[in-house]
Design a protein around this motif. Sequence first.
Motif, PDB file in Angstrom:
ATOM      1  N   GLU A 161     -13.102  -0.586  29.600  1.00 18.07           N
ATOM      2  CA  GLU A 161     -13.723  -1.698  28.885  1.00 18.07           C
ATOM      3  C   GLU A 161     -12.663  -2.365  28.011  1.00 18.07           C
ATOM      4  O   GLU A 161     -11.644  -1.761  27.681  1.00 18.07           O
ATOM      5  CB  GLU A 161     -14.926  -1.242  28.047  1.00 18.07           C
ATOM      6  CG  GLU A 161     -14.567  -0.472  26.806  1.00 18.07           C
ATOM      7  CD  GLU A 161     -15.786  -0.169  25.920  1.00 18.07           C
ATOM      8  OE1 GLU A 161     -16.852  -0.785  26.060  1.00 18.07           O
ATOM      9  OE2 GLU A 161     -15.641   0.725  25.058  1.00 18.07           O
ATOM     10  N   ASP A 162     -12.942  -3.608  27.641  1.00 18.35           N
ATOM     11  CA  ASP A 162     -12.045  -4.335  26.739  1.00 18.35           C
ATOM     12  C   ASP A 162     -12.064  -3.711  25.357  1.00 18.35           C
ATOM     13  O   ASP A 162     -13.140  -3.426  24.825  1.00 18.35           O
ATOM     14  CB  ASP A 162     -12.559  -5.772  26.576  1.00 18.35           C
ATOM     15  CG  ASP A 162     -11.929  -6.694  27.584  1.00 18.35           C
ATOM     16  OD1 ASP A 162     -10.697  -6.736  27.635  1.00 18.35           O
ATOM     17  OD2 ASP A 162     -12.693  -7.362  28.306  1.00 18.35           O
ATOM     18  N   VAL A 163     -10.886  -3.520  24.771  1.00 18.44           N
ATOM     19  CA  VAL A 163     -10.837  -3.090  23.368  1.00 18.44           C
ATOM     20  C   VAL A 163      -9.931  -4.073  22.618  1.00 18.44           C
ATOM     21  O   VAL A 163      -9.076  -4.728  23.234  1.00 18.44           O
ATOM     22  CB  VAL A 163     -10.317  -1.640  23.198  1.00 18.44           C
ATOM     23  CG1 VAL A 163     -11.249  -0.646  23.847  1.00 18.44           C
ATOM     24  CG2 VAL A 163      -8.901  -1.475  23.721  1.00 18.44           C
ATOM     25  N   GLY A 165      -6.857  -5.622  20.686  1.00 21.24           N
ATOM     26  CA  GLY A 165      -5.434  -5.365  20.922  1.00 21.24           C
ATOM     27  C   GLY A 165      -4.825  -4.344  19.966  1.00 21.24           C
ATOM     28  O   GLY A 165      -3.943  -3.575  20.365  1.00 21.24           O
ATOM     29  N   VAL A 168      -5.251  -0.453  21.199  1.00 18.99           N
ATOM     30  CA  VAL A 168      -4.862   0.051  22.525  1.00 18.99           C
ATOM     31  C   VAL A 168      -4.098   1.377  22.447  1.00 18.99           C
ATOM     32  O   VAL A 168      -4.107   2.162  23.401  1.00 18.99           O
ATOM     33  CB  VAL A 168      -4.018  -0.977  23.321  1.00 18.99           C
ATOM     34  CG1 VAL A 168      -4.864  -2.163  23.752  1.00 18.99           C
ATOM     35  CG2 VAL A 168      -2.803  -1.424  22.525  1.00 18.99           C
ATOM     36  N   ILE A 173      -4.599   3.038  28.952  1.00 21.34           N
ATOM     37  CA  ILE A 173      -4.704   1.598  29.231  1.00 21.34           C
ATOM     38  C   ILE A 173      -4.270   1.348  30.673  1.00 21.34           C
ATOM     39  O   ILE A 173      -3.272   1.911  31.137  1.00 21.34           O
ATOM     40  CB  ILE A 173      -3.802   0.782  28.262  1.00 21.34           C
ATOM     41  CG1 ILE A 173      -4.226   1.019  26.796  1.00 21.34           C
ATOM     42  CG2 ILE A 173      -3.828  -0.715  28.608  1.00 21.34           C
ATOM     43  CD1 ILE A 173      -5.577   0.447  26.397  1.00 21.34           C
ATOM     44  N   PRO A 179      -8.081  -8.753  36.375  1.00 18.14           N
ATOM     45  CA  PRO A 179      -9.130  -7.897  35.773  1.00 18.14           C
ATOM     46  C   PRO A 179     -10.458  -8.068  36.503  1.00 18.14           C
ATOM     47  O   PRO A 179     -10.860  -9.197  36.784  1.00 18.14           O
ATOM     48  CB  PRO A 179      -9.236  -8.420  34.338  1.00 18.14           C
ATOM     49  CG  PRO A 179      -7.969  -9.164  34.085  1.00 18.14           C
ATOM     50  CD  PRO A 179      -7.525  -9.713  35.419  1.00 18.14           C
ATOM     51  N   GLU A 182     -17.383  -7.534  35.126  1.00 17.62           N
ATOM     52  CA  GLU A 182     -18.221  -6.391  34.721  1.00 17.62           C
ATOM     53  C   GLU A 182     -18.990  -5.854  35.926  1.00 17.62           C
ATOM     54  O   GLU A 182     -19.529  -6.622  36.712  1.00 17.62           O
ATOM     55  CB  GLU A 182     -19.218  -6.830  33.643  1.00 17.62           C
ATOM     56  CG  GLU A 182     -18.565  -7.004  32.297  1.00 17.62           C
ATOM     57  CD  GLU A 182     -19.571  -7.344  31.204  1.00 17.62           C
ATOM     58  OE1 GLU A 182     -20.782  -7.346  31.477  1.00 17.62           O
ATOM     59  OE2 GLU A 182     -19.111  -7.622  30.078  1.00 17.62           O
ATOM     60  N   SER A 202      -2.394  -4.212  29.172  1.00 13.94           N
ATOM     61  CA  SER A 202      -3.632  -5.000  29.082  1.00 13.94           C
ATOM     62  C   SER A 202      -4.434  -4.478  27.890  1.00 13.94           C
ATOM     63  O   SER A 202      -3.966  -3.613  27.145  1.00 13.94           O
ATOM     64  CB  SER A 202      -4.474  -4.845  30.370  1.00 13.94           C
ATOM     65  OG  SER A 202      -5.127  -3.571  30.380  1.00 13.94           O
ATOM     66  N   ASN A 203      -5.642  -5.031  27.731  1.00 16.74           N
ATOM     67  CA  ASN A 203      -6.570  -4.511  26.714  1.00 16.74           C
ATOM     68  C   ASN A 203      -7.680  -3.683  27.362  1.00 16.74           C
ATOM     69  O   ASN A 203      -8.692  -3.407  26.719  1.00 16.74           O
ATOM     70  CB  ASN A 203      -7.254  -5.674  25.983  1.00 16.74           C
ATOM     71  CG  ASN A 203      -6.349  -6.289  24.941  1.00 16.74           C
ATOM     72  OD1 ASN A 203      -5.152  -6.012  24.912  1.00 16.74           O
ATOM     73  ND2 ASN A 203      -6.924  -7.108  24.081  1.00 16.74           N
ATOM     74  N   LEU A 204      -7.502  -3.356  28.625  1.00 20.27           N
ATOM     75  CA  LEU A 204      -8.554  -2.609  29.339  1.00 20.27           C
ATOM     76  C   LEU A 204      -8.325  -1.110  29.159  1.00 20.27           C
ATOM     77  O   LEU A 204      -7.357  -0.543  29.680  1.00 20.27           O
ATOM     78  CB  LEU A 204      -8.554  -2.973  30.821  1.00 20.27           C
ATOM     79  CG  LEU A 204      -9.097  -4.374  31.152  1.00 20.27           C
ATOM     80  CD1 LEU A 204      -8.927  -4.670  32.642  1.00 20.27           C
ATOM     81  CD2 LEU A 204     -10.572  -4.504  30.747  1.00 20.27           C
ATOM     82  N   ARG A 250     -14.794  -1.867  35.760  1.00 20.75           N
ATOM     83  CA  ARG A 250     -15.095  -2.447  34.444  1.00 20.75           C
ATOM     84  C   ARG A 250     -16.574  -2.308  34.137  1.00 20.75           C
ATOM     85  O   ARG A 250     -17.426  -2.857  34.835  1.00 20.75           O
ATOM     86  CB  ARG A 250     -14.714  -3.924  34.432  1.00 20.75           C
ATOM     87  CG  ARG A 250     -14.787  -4.523  33.057  1.00 20.75           C
ATOM     88  CD  ARG A 250     -13.985  -5.764  33.060  1.00 20.75           C
ATOM     89  NE  ARG A 250     -13.908  -6.416  31.812  1.00 20.75           N
ATOM     90  CZ  ARG A 250     -13.262  -7.549  31.655  1.00 20.75           C
ATOM     91  NH1 ARG A 250     -12.675  -8.121  32.687  1.00 20.75           N
ATOM     92  NH2 ARG A 250     -13.210  -8.103  30.484  1.00 20.75           N
TER      93      ARG A 250
END
Length: 291
Positions: A161-163, A165, A168, A173, A179, A182, A202-204, A250
């Motif tokens: 999931e996105d977090v 920046g 991280v 990550i 990307p 969802e 990334s931020n994933l 995701r």
Amino acid sequence: MIKKAVLPVAGLGTRFLPASKSIPKEMVTVVDRPAIDYVVKEAVAAGIEQIILVTHSSKASIENYFDRNFELEAALAAKNKSEMLHEIANMLPAHVSVVSVRQPQPLGLGHAVLCAKEIVGDAPFAVLLPDVLVKNKTAESDLLRMIQRFDVSQAAQIMVEDVPGNLVDQYGIVDVSEPPAEGQSAVMQGIIEKPAVHAAPSNLAVVGRYILPAKIMQLLEQTPKGAGNEIQLTDAIAILQQSEAVEAYRMSGQTFDCGSKIGYLKAVLHYGADHPQLGDAFKALMKDIPL
Ligand code: G1P
């Protein structure tokens, strides 16, 4: 089909002290049941039939929770508390078993998963980190969608999931060129455990649900110590990804990090508000609190 799930529960829960001093952090109550109850039921709802707890001597209450308790059942029967008796006597469906294996030393998440090697055997399996509660947005859970995707692609699935920046460096990550949307998966180019904020691809962030081939066990046996001087599951996945496709899935639901105090409080609010019997009264109560 994925039938086995490994739940590493050997960690001492230092982020959750003093609550976790004399009870396992997984047994801390979220509304009216321990946090681990939600995670095990999530696995069972996604078709898992064997729960493999990777555990520690201080965590026997987790095993007891999923076991029968005849003394308690007899007491409830004598008092005609039939509804609660039914729940207590049927914690899990009859086709689901819970087994345990010990992690003799705290050598990291990768090592914890490796401790389940003999019980996992040759079939692909799920890993659920019990710190993370996942609330679904759709009727099909994220875990079920990951299992379905694995059945089609045969590629390991790593839930992300996105977090923000600046966070991280607290997560694994993933590196993906495109990307995924969802509820969808995309082949990843890389994965790194707790990168420095400026170095993250990334931020994933990896958030505690994995579908892995049995081969990951051989890779874990060869994985050197990584971040935090521990054997990291993330590092073994990075090795796997060099020889076969690994996909980042995701998630569409919401996660709660019950290993942290604020994440736990957030979970109590959300699960309390949604509780079938207590929800309305709980929401009314919240309105009454002067903030
Ligand atoms: C573990 C994993 C990490 C993942 C995180 C959250 O880290 O190693 O890759 O992002 O869980 O699910 P931990 O929080 O145990 O340090």
